[in-house]
Enzyme design. Structure first.
Site, PDB file in Angstrom:
ATOM      1  N   GLY A 155      40.921  63.648  31.110  1.00 26.21           N
ATOM      2  CA  GLY A 155      40.108  64.214  31.334  1.00 26.21           C
ATOM      3  C   GLY A 155      39.155  64.604  30.788  1.00 26.21           C
ATOM      4  N   CYS A 156      38.272  66.196  30.801  1.00 29.53           N
ATOM      5  CA  CYS A 156      37.538  66.317  29.644  1.00 29.53           C
ATOM      6  C   CYS A 156      38.203  66.231  27.966  1.00 29.53           C
ATOM      7  CB  CYS A 156      37.133  67.257  29.437  1.00 29.53           C
ATOM      8  SG  CYS A 156      35.912  67.998  28.536  1.00 29.53           S
ATOM      9  N   PHE A 157      37.765  65.087  27.073  1.00 31.79           N
ATOM     10  CA  PHE A 157      38.144  65.382  25.843  1.00 31.79           C
ATOM     11  C   PHE A 157      38.526  66.562  24.856  1.00 31.79           C
ATOM     12  CE2 PHE A 157      34.671  61.823  24.587  1.00 31.79           C
ATOM     13  CZ  PHE A 157      33.724  63.147  24.561  1.00 31.79           C
ATOM     14  N   TRP A 158      37.113  67.058  25.372  1.00 30.98           N
ATOM     15  CA  TRP A 158      37.402  68.844  24.428  1.00 30.98           C
ATOM     16  C   TRP A 158      39.153  69.136  24.632  1.00 30.98           C
ATOM     17  CZ3 TRP A 158      31.690  71.413  26.713  1.00 30.98           C
ATOM     18  CH2 TRP A 158      31.123  70.624  26.052  1.00 30.98           C
TER      19      TRP A 158
END
Length: 321
Positions: A16-19
């Protein structure tokens, strides 16, 4: 503890979101770098906006350069599974769409075998009622994301915390990885005092614990995970009735958090990977740093120097030369 000619390998995970996929791996011993980027697509050097249109075939991922001698691939997989919802085909948490799906991109046959084994173990655990849909795929070209997206948890700490909280990742992990069954397993694994200290932040009695006056050469490891936390070379007679150390072996294996429970602000310490409560950090220790890691014996297990090699910790023998 990193050698000058340490062997380095790559690991690539989409979650999912790499953050949200950088901090859990970053700054652990043996982790050289964690880069956010895009992989699995059919175009070259895609941008964040292009990946978001879901026309390039890429998904957000992190690529980790690591030293397997210090941090094995199996440990990376353990962390990865606890970051994601492996039953979700349509994205991750509040981020929906193809570019947010989960996948393990393997760089060798050895990695593929280990990834498959870990996936099968997760299925067998029945921790998730729905099928595990995370794919295991051959590594594809990886393109680092724009500078804005690198180390986002460091460069935009407030935005990161708000995003992470709103995403629901934390609640999901707590539900599936720290549930009643997990706690019951720990109760059977630990003594009553070990459980109360590591799980409920209790403090054992001073002068009535195993290691307060123990100065044999060796390492003190996490009683849950066996991660090496402290060395006898850094132990000192604190006069408090609890074990005292001037520093941990690896800063990356210790997590600090604010503790307001006593009516004053203190720094509580946890073992980063197991989450076990350890004790507190004070600043009344020996010069020059004056750091005093006051640790509960019940959170530790001692391994004598002569048994380090047999316990897979031979690389730490240099601490006693």
């Amino acid at each position: 503890m990193n050698g000058d000619k340490a062997v380095q390998q790559l690991a690539t995970f989409a979650g999912g979101c790499f953050w949200c996929m950088v901090k859990p791996f970053d700054e652990l011993p043996g982790i050289v770098s964690v880069v956010s980027g895009y992989t699995g697509g059919h175009t070259v050097n895609p941008t964040y906006e292009e990946v978001g249109t879901e026309t390039t075939g890429h998904i957000e991922a992190v690529q980790i350069t690591y030293e397997p001698e210090l941090f094995p691939y199996e440990r990376l997989l353990e962390i990865y599974w606890q970051l994601i919802d492996p039953t979700d085909k349509g994205g991750q948490f509040m981020d929906r769409g193809y570019s947010y799906r989960t996948a393990i991109f393997v760089h060798s046959e050895e990695q593929r075998e280990k990834a498959e084994a870990s996936k099968e173990a997760l299925k067998a655990s029945k921790r998730f009622k729905a099928p595990i849909v995370t794919e295991i795929l051959p590594a594809a070209p990886f393109y680092p994301a724009e500078a804005l997206h690198q180390d986002y948890y460091k460069t935009h700490p407030l935005d990161y915390k708000m995003y992470l909280k709103g995403s629901g990742r934390g609640e999901f992990a707590e539900q599936h990885w720290n549930n009643r069954e997990d706690r019951e397993r720990l109760r059977k694994q630990l003594t009553g005092l070990q459980y109360e200290v590591t799980q409920n932040k209790s403090t054992e009695p001073p002068y009535q614990n195993e290691y307060w006056d123990h100065f044999r050469e060796g390492l003190y490891v996490d009683v849950l995970s066996s991660d090496p936390l402290f060395s006898s070379a850094d132990k000192f007679a604190s006069g408090t009735g609890w074990p005292g150390f001037t520093r941990p072996i690896e800063e990356g294996l210790i997590r600090r958090e604010a503790d307001y429970s006593s009516g004053q602000v203190r720094t509580a310490l946890r073992s980063r990977l197991s989450g076990a409560y350890l004790g507190h950090l004070f600043h009344d220790g020996p010069e020059p740093t004056k750091q005093h890691y006051r640790i509960n014996s019940a959170a530790l297990r001692f391994i004598p120097k002569e048994e380090l090699e047999a316990n897979g910790l031979g690389r730490y023998l240099s601490l006693f030369e």
